[in-house]
Design a protein around this motif. Structure first.
Motif, mmCIF file in Angstrom:
data_model
loop_
_atom_site.group_PDB
_atom_site.id
_atom_site.type_symbol
_atom_site.label_atom_id
_atom_site.label_comp_id
_atom_site.label_asym_id
_atom_site.label_seq_id
_atom_site.Cartn_x
_atom_site.Cartn_y
_atom_site.Cartn_z
ATOM 1 N N PRO A 34 -3.561 -3.851 -0.542
ATOM 2 C CA PRO A 34 -3.196 -4.458 0.512
ATOM 3 C C PRO A 34 -2.257 -3.354 1.406
ATOM 4 N N THR A 35 -2.212 -3.411 2.662
ATOM 5 C CA THR A 35 -1.237 -2.520 3.414
ATOM 6 C C THR A 35 0.160 -2.326 3.064
ATOM 7 N N GLU A 36 0.554 -3.610 2.363
ATOM 8 C CA GLU A 36 1.989 -3.575 1.693
ATOM 9 C C GLU A 36 2.440 -3.031 0.944
ATOM 10 N N ILE A 47 -4.196 2.117 5.394
ATOM 11 C CA ILE A 47 -5.170 1.550 4.361
ATOM 12 C C ILE A 47 -5.366 2.441 3.106
ATOM 13 N N THR A 48 -5.494 2.060 2.075
ATOM 14 C CA THR A 48 -5.491 2.755 0.874
ATOM 15 C C THR A 48 -6.597 2.477 -0.109
ATOM 16 N N ARG A 49 -7.471 3.283 -0.365
ATOM 17 C CA ARG A 49 -8.444 2.824 -1.289
ATOM 18 C C ARG A 49 -8.544 3.804 -2.422
ATOM 19 N N PHE A 50 -8.836 3.269 -3.532
ATOM 20 C CA PHE A 50 -8.997 3.987 -4.637
ATOM 21 C C PHE A 50 -10.903 4.085 -4.926
ATOM 22 N N LEU A 51 -11.197 5.418 -4.882
ATOM 23 C CA LEU A 51 -12.700 5.734 -4.985
ATOM 24 C C LEU A 51 -12.807 6.145 -6.378
ATOM 25 N N VAL A 72 -11.432 -5.743 -2.508
ATOM 26 C CA VAL A 72 -10.373 -5.715 -1.850
ATOM 27 C C VAL A 72 -9.257 -6.591 -2.365
ATOM 28 N N ALA A 73 -8.194 -5.891 -2.786
ATOM 29 C CA ALA A 73 -6.974 -6.614 -3.461
ATOM 30 C C ALA A 73 -6.330 -7.472 -2.273
ATOM 31 N N ASP A 74 -6.100 -8.579 -2.293
ATOM 32 C CA ASP A 74 -5.237 -9.423 -1.438
ATOM 33 C C ASP A 74 -3.836 -9.293 -1.598
ATOM 34 N N LYS A 75 -3.434 -9.582 -2.772
ATOM 35 C CA LYS A 75 -2.038 -9.223 -3.019
ATOM 36 C C LYS A 75 -1.606 -8.287 -4.113
#
Length: 90
Positions: A34-36, A47-51, A72-75
C-alpha cells in the motif's frame, strides 16, 4: 524516475524489462505494498512492489509456461497518518 510504476511500466524501460525477463531471470512473484508504507516516514505516496526473481543459468531448466504469483496488500498495519490499524491479542 517518474511514472506510476517506474521501471515496470515506463516505455523508456521496455528494453531493460525485456533483457531482464528474457535473458536473466524468471519472474516468480510480484507483490504490491500500500502507498501508506512510505507516506508516514517520507511523506511520499509511492507505489512499491517486491519482485521475486529466479536467476536463469546453470543446470536449472527454464519452463516455457509457469505460474506467477501476484498480490496487492490492502493494509500494512498503519494508516497514512501512522495510526495502528491492528492490535495484537496475544
Amino acid at each position: 524516475m517518474r511514472g506510476s510504476n517506474g521501471i515496470l511500466s515506463s516505455s523508456k524501460q521496455a528494453h531493460f524489462r525485456q533483457w531482464l525477463l528474457k535473458d536473466m531471470a524468471l519472474l516468480i512473484a510480484s507483490i504490491q505494498l500500500p502507498t501508506e508504507k512510505f507516506q508516514v516516514e517520507c511523506g511520499l505516496g509511492i507505489i512499491t512492489r517486491f519482485l521475486i526473481l529466479q536467476r536463469k543459468g546453470g543446470d536449472l531448466p527454464v519452463p516455457k509456461d509457469y505460474s506467477i504469483f501476484m498480490a496487492v496488500a490492502d493494509k500494512i498495519g498503519f494508516d497514512s497518518r501512522g495510526r495502528r490499524l491492528f492490535r495484537s491479542i496475544i
